[in-house]
Each structure stands twice: as structure tokens, then as C-alpha cells.
Design an enzyme around this catalytic site. Structure first.
Site, PDB file in Angstrom:
ATOM      1  N   TRP A 104     -33.257  17.888  -9.460  1.00  0.00           N
ATOM      2  CA  TRP A 104     -33.158  17.381  -8.072  1.00  0.00           C
ATOM      3  C   TRP A 104     -34.208  16.753  -7.816  1.00  0.00           C
ATOM      4  O   TRP A 104     -34.341  15.390  -7.722  1.00  0.00           O
ATOM      5  CB  TRP A 104     -32.398  18.311  -7.114  1.00  0.00           C
ATOM      6  CG  TRP A 104     -31.446  18.495  -7.501  1.00  0.00           C
ATOM      7  CD1 TRP A 104     -31.530  19.793  -7.547  1.00  0.00           C
ATOM      8  CD2 TRP A 104     -29.941  17.849  -7.288  1.00  0.00           C
ATOM      9  NE1 TRP A 104     -29.155  19.628  -7.109  1.00  0.00           N
ATOM     10  CE2 TRP A 104     -28.933  18.523  -7.586  1.00  0.00           C
ATOM     11  CE3 TRP A 104     -29.808  16.539  -7.528  1.00  0.00           C
ATOM     12  CZ2 TRP A 104     -26.964  18.042  -7.949  1.00  0.00           C
ATOM     13  CZ3 TRP A 104     -28.673  15.975  -7.384  1.00  0.00           C
ATOM     14  CH2 TRP A 104     -27.453  16.553  -7.261  1.00  0.00           C
TER      15      TRP A 104
ATOM     16  N   ASP B 291     -37.127  18.346   0.271  1.00  0.00           N
ATOM     17  CA  ASP B 291     -36.056  18.663   0.253  1.00  0.00           C
ATOM     18  C   ASP B 291     -34.890  19.909   0.173  1.00  0.00           C
ATOM     19  O   ASP B 291     -35.452  20.665  -0.623  1.00  0.00           O
ATOM     20  CB  ASP B 291     -35.325  18.070  -1.111  1.00  0.00           C
ATOM     21  CG  ASP B 291     -34.162  18.075  -1.450  1.00  0.00           C
ATOM     22  OD1 ASP B 291     -33.000  18.824  -0.858  1.00  0.00           O
ATOM     23  OD2 ASP B 291     -33.363  17.448  -2.671  1.00  0.00           O
TER      24      ASP B 291
ATOM     25  N   LYS C 139     -24.111  23.096   2.174  1.00  0.00           N
ATOM     26  CA  LYS C 139     -24.105  24.274   1.494  1.00  0.00           C
ATOM     27  C   LYS C 139     -24.149  25.360   2.535  1.00  0.00           C
ATOM     28  O   LYS C 139     -23.585  26.225   2.778  1.00  0.00           O
ATOM     29  CB  LYS C 139     -25.370  24.193   0.471  1.00  0.00           C
ATOM     30  CG  LYS C 139     -24.949  23.448  -0.452  1.00  0.00           C
ATOM     31  CD  LYS C 139     -26.691  22.471  -1.186  1.00  0.00           C
ATOM     32  CE  LYS C 139     -25.856  21.672  -1.861  1.00  0.00           C
ATOM     33  NZ  LYS C 139     -25.385  21.750  -3.651  1.00  0.00           N
TER      34      LYS C 139
HETATM   35  N1  PMP Z   1     -31.642  17.852  -3.824  1.00  0.00           N
HETATM   36  C1  PMP Z   1     -30.677  19.002  -4.296  1.00  0.00           C
HETATM   37  C2  PMP Z   1     -31.642  20.437  -3.579  1.00  0.00           C
HETATM   38  C3  PMP Z   1     -29.072  19.922  -4.096  1.00  0.00           C
HETATM   39  O1  PMP Z   1     -29.092  20.283  -4.308  1.00  0.00           O
HETATM   40  C4  PMP Z   1     -28.024  18.656  -4.392  1.00  0.00           C
HETATM   41  C5  PMP Z   1     -27.181  18.294  -4.461  1.00  0.00           C
HETATM   42  N2  PMP Z   1     -26.038  19.677  -4.756  1.00  0.00           N
HETATM   43  C6  PMP Z   1     -28.513  17.268  -3.978  1.00  0.00           C
HETATM   44  C7  PMP Z   1     -30.399  16.636  -3.873  1.00  0.00           C
HETATM   45  C8  PMP Z   1     -27.877  15.855  -3.742  1.00  0.00           C
HETATM   46  O2  PMP Z   1     -27.064  16.147  -2.861  1.00  0.00           O
HETATM   47  P1  PMP Z   1     -26.114  14.600  -2.574  1.00  0.00           P
HETATM   48  O3  PMP Z   1     -25.074  15.332  -3.372  1.00  0.00           O
HETATM   49  O4  PMP Z   1     -25.541  15.047  -0.807  1.00  0.00           O
HETATM   50  O5  PMP Z   1     -26.820  13.306  -2.582  1.00  0.00           O
END
Ligand code: PMP
Length: 356
Positions: A101, A168, A192
């Protein structure tokens, strides 16, 4: 049969939240209309937005300086929206590279300015967190991912930063107590610990905004959403409503401090079995282990399918590791009850009996 949802997100929600949400889809609070057909400008929906924001402020104990927004596009949109709003051409932002991420966040930030990677755990496939790094005082901001959903790491200690911190927190917000006011900005997809997919929480100090020279399209400018109270355009009304229900539930559990204790117990029980079981190997060791996403592999990967089948038979769903890393992962967010953990531990033990 009772099923336990270990998916990483969209993820498990409390059963009472699902019941209340389904009833509101039929009719919201005896108003003769469904939640999903009322206007986002109606007084009923305004009350939902107000309460949700109030709950977020209260549960995270945010200072009045922090604005709370509901945006769309997921946390992934924030990967570009953050640098679009905070980082000018030729300026520098500091990023920690701790997994899939943060890599995506770094890729987007590079479109707007210079990225300095001040710490990385890429050398060991992101199985630990970098500890010794210096945050440059001339960076516009420092970006960190507090919990790496895919690799199963979680930052226990949030560093002191000489520059604004952007977190994040998609996969661990509302799961543990942090001094959230130390962050100038926080973002998280809702799917989540907060609710269903579709809503993205952004918490931002207004004083951080308006400093870049580039023009920002209205929808990507945080200031438009602050000005209009997250109702600049049509928001995802259903997702926000379910966030409200989930946060009410969290408050009734005793809030973030109480759920943190429960989350610690759940994670400790699961890691204890992984460490004890001679057929299993935890992916992350020591203090870097995530209490939200627990990752392990089988010492003999030839048994992966047999283990998966055993888990499925016991009602444990969604434990396959992310496609980019393999192995297994149990996402044990706030709404996962201890019985779910115990059931998964029993699966591990019966796997040992059969194959040990
Ligand atoms: N950052 C983290 C730490 C994540 O776990 C996720 C999704 N699992 C995201 C960003 C991306 O999120 P989204 O699918 O809502 O764009």
C-alpha cells in the site's frame, strides 16, 4: 452453519449493525421512506452525517482544528489527492516504504513532487518495519501506513515528526488508541473497522491546505468538501449510514480503548497458536506484528489446499493470503468475536493432528 468472515475488506461487521442497516433500507426510522431513497440534503440524512462526524470526533478524541470528511474513491484516491493538495513541483515529501500500500502511495506522490523514501523493508519482503530513519525537516509532509494490511505489520510507535504527518490508517483506525491529534491528516477506506466500502474517511487540519501553487479541481480540493460539510456532491449515503451504526456499536462496546484490549487478546491467542504449532510459521515476528491482519505460512506449502479446506469446513472464510504474497492471513477486525479466533485455532490444531 455459523461462518466467520476473515476477509481483509470489505470485512466483518457486527450482526446488529447488519440487522439495523437492512431494516433502514426498507424504512428509515418510521419516515415512510428508505434510507437509500432519501435526498442527501434531507434533514434526516443531515442528522446522519452530523451524528457520524460527532462519533468520529468523540471516538478519536480529535481537536477542533481537525476537519472530518467523507469522500469517495477509496483510500487509493488519497494516494494522489494528498500530494495534489500538499506537495508542489520541486518540493519533497518523506515516505516510509513498508509494503504494497505504501508503494502505491509513493507511486502517485511521484507524479506531483519529489519523494524521499526514508525507510524501507523491501529487502525482507516487508516482513518487518524499518526503525532507524530520520524525517527530513525540509519535507512538506511525512507519510506513513500505520498498518500494512497485506504484509501483516503494524507500527506500535508513531515517531515524532518535525513536519506534518499524514497517516494511511485504512486497516487499523478505530482499533487502538493513538494520539490522533499528532497527525495533521489521516485517511482510511471505511470497509474494515468503520463500515461498508464506498466511504473514505479523511481527517485534515485546515491549516495544512491552500499552500500549493497548482490549481486543484474542485472535487479534488479538500477545501470544497470542508466548505460544504462533505455534501459538496452526492455522498455515498448508505455507506455513511452504516458507518454511523458501526461507530454507535463501537461506542457501546466502551470505545476505542475497550476494543483495543479485546483486539490485543484476540491477536495474542492467534499468534500463540501459530508460534506453538510446529507446522505453521508466522510471517512477521516481534513487536511489528499486526493485531488486525495476522499472516502465516505452512512450513510445507504442499498442504495449503488441505489447510484451506479444513478452515472452510469449520466456517472460517477468507483466510487466503493476498495474491501478491501467498500463504494465509486472518483479518481480525473489531467485529471479529473471540469465538472466531477460537474456531480458527481449533482448525490449526486439528491440522497438526492430521499432518503432524
Ligand atoms: N491502504 C491500505 C492500508 C489498505 O489496506 C487499502 C485497502 N485494503 C488501501 C489503502 C486501499 O483502499 P481502497 O480499496 O479503499 O482504495
Amino acid at each position: 452453519m455459523k461462518k466467520y468472515n476473515f476477509y481483509s475488506g470489505p470485512a466483518i461487521l457486527p450482526p446488529e449493525v447488519l440487522a439495523q442497516a437492512s431494516s433502514a433500507v426498507l424504512e428509515l426510522d418510521h419516515i415512510g421512506l428508505s434510507l437509500i431513497e432519501i435526498s442527501h440534503r434531507s434533514k434526516e440524512f443531515q442528522a446522519v452525517v452530523d451524528e457520524t462526524i460527532h462519533l468520529i470526533r468523540e471516538l478519536l478524541q480529535l481537536s477542533p482544528e481537525h476537519q472530518v470528511l467523507f469522500l469517495q474513491g477509496g483510500a487509493s484516491m488519497q494516494f494522489c489527492q494528498v500530494p495534489y493538495n500538499l506537495l508542489d513541483n520541486g518540493e519533497k515529501a518523506a515516505y516510509l516504504d513498508i509494503g504494497a500500500w505504501s508503494k502505491k502511495a509513493i507511486k502517485e506522490a511521484r507524479l506531483f513532487g519529489n519523494v524521499e523514501i526514508i525507510g524501507s523493508s523491501a529487502d525482507k519482503n516487508y516482513s518487518y518495519l524499518p526503525k532507524h530513519y530520520t524525517i527530513p525537516a525540509d519535507a512538506k509532509y511525512f507519510h506513513l501506513t500505520t498498518n500494512e494490511t497485506i504484509h501483516g505489520t503494524q507500527m506500535r510507535h508513531i515517531p515524532e515528526s518535525p513536519v506534518p504527518m499524514v497517516g494511511d490508517m485504512s486497516s487499523d483506525i478505530f482499533s487502538r488508541v493513538l494520539d490522533f491529534n499528532r497527525f495533521d491528516m489521516i485517511y482510511a477506506g471505511a470497509q474494515k473497522n468503520m463500515g461498508p466500502s464506498g466511504a473514505t474517511l479523511v481527517v485534515v487540519k485546515e491549516s495544512l491546505l491552500g499552500r500549493v501553487k497548482r490549481p486543484i479541481p474542485t472535487m479534488l480540493d479538500y477545501r470544497s468538501h470542508i466548505k460544504d460539510g462533505s455534501l459538496h456532491n452526492t455522498p455515498c449515503t448508505f455507506a455513511i449510514y452504516v458507518c454511523m451504526l458501526t461507530l454507535r456499536w463501537l461506542k457501546a462496546q466502551g470505545g476505542v480503548a475497550a476494543i483495543e484490549k479485546y483486539n490485543e487478546e484476540k491477536a495474542a491467542r492467534l499468534y500463540a497458536e501459530i508460534d506453538r504449532n510446529p507446522l505453521l510459521q508466522a510471517v512477521v515476528s516481534g513487536e511489528d506484528r499486526s493485531r488486525m491482519n495476522v499472516c502465516w505460512v505452512l512450513k510445507d506449502a504442499a498442504h495449503d489446499e488441505a489447510f484451506s479446506n479444513l478452515a472452510k469446513e469449520a466456517g472460517c472464510i477468507g483466510i487466503k493470503g493476498h495474491r501478491s504474497v501467498g500463504g494465509f492471513r486472518a483479518s481480525i477486525y473489531n467485529a471479529m468475536p473471540m469465538e472466531g479466533i477460537d474456531t480458527l485455532v481449533e482448525v490449526m490444531q486439528s491440522f497438526e493432528k492430521k499432518n503432524g
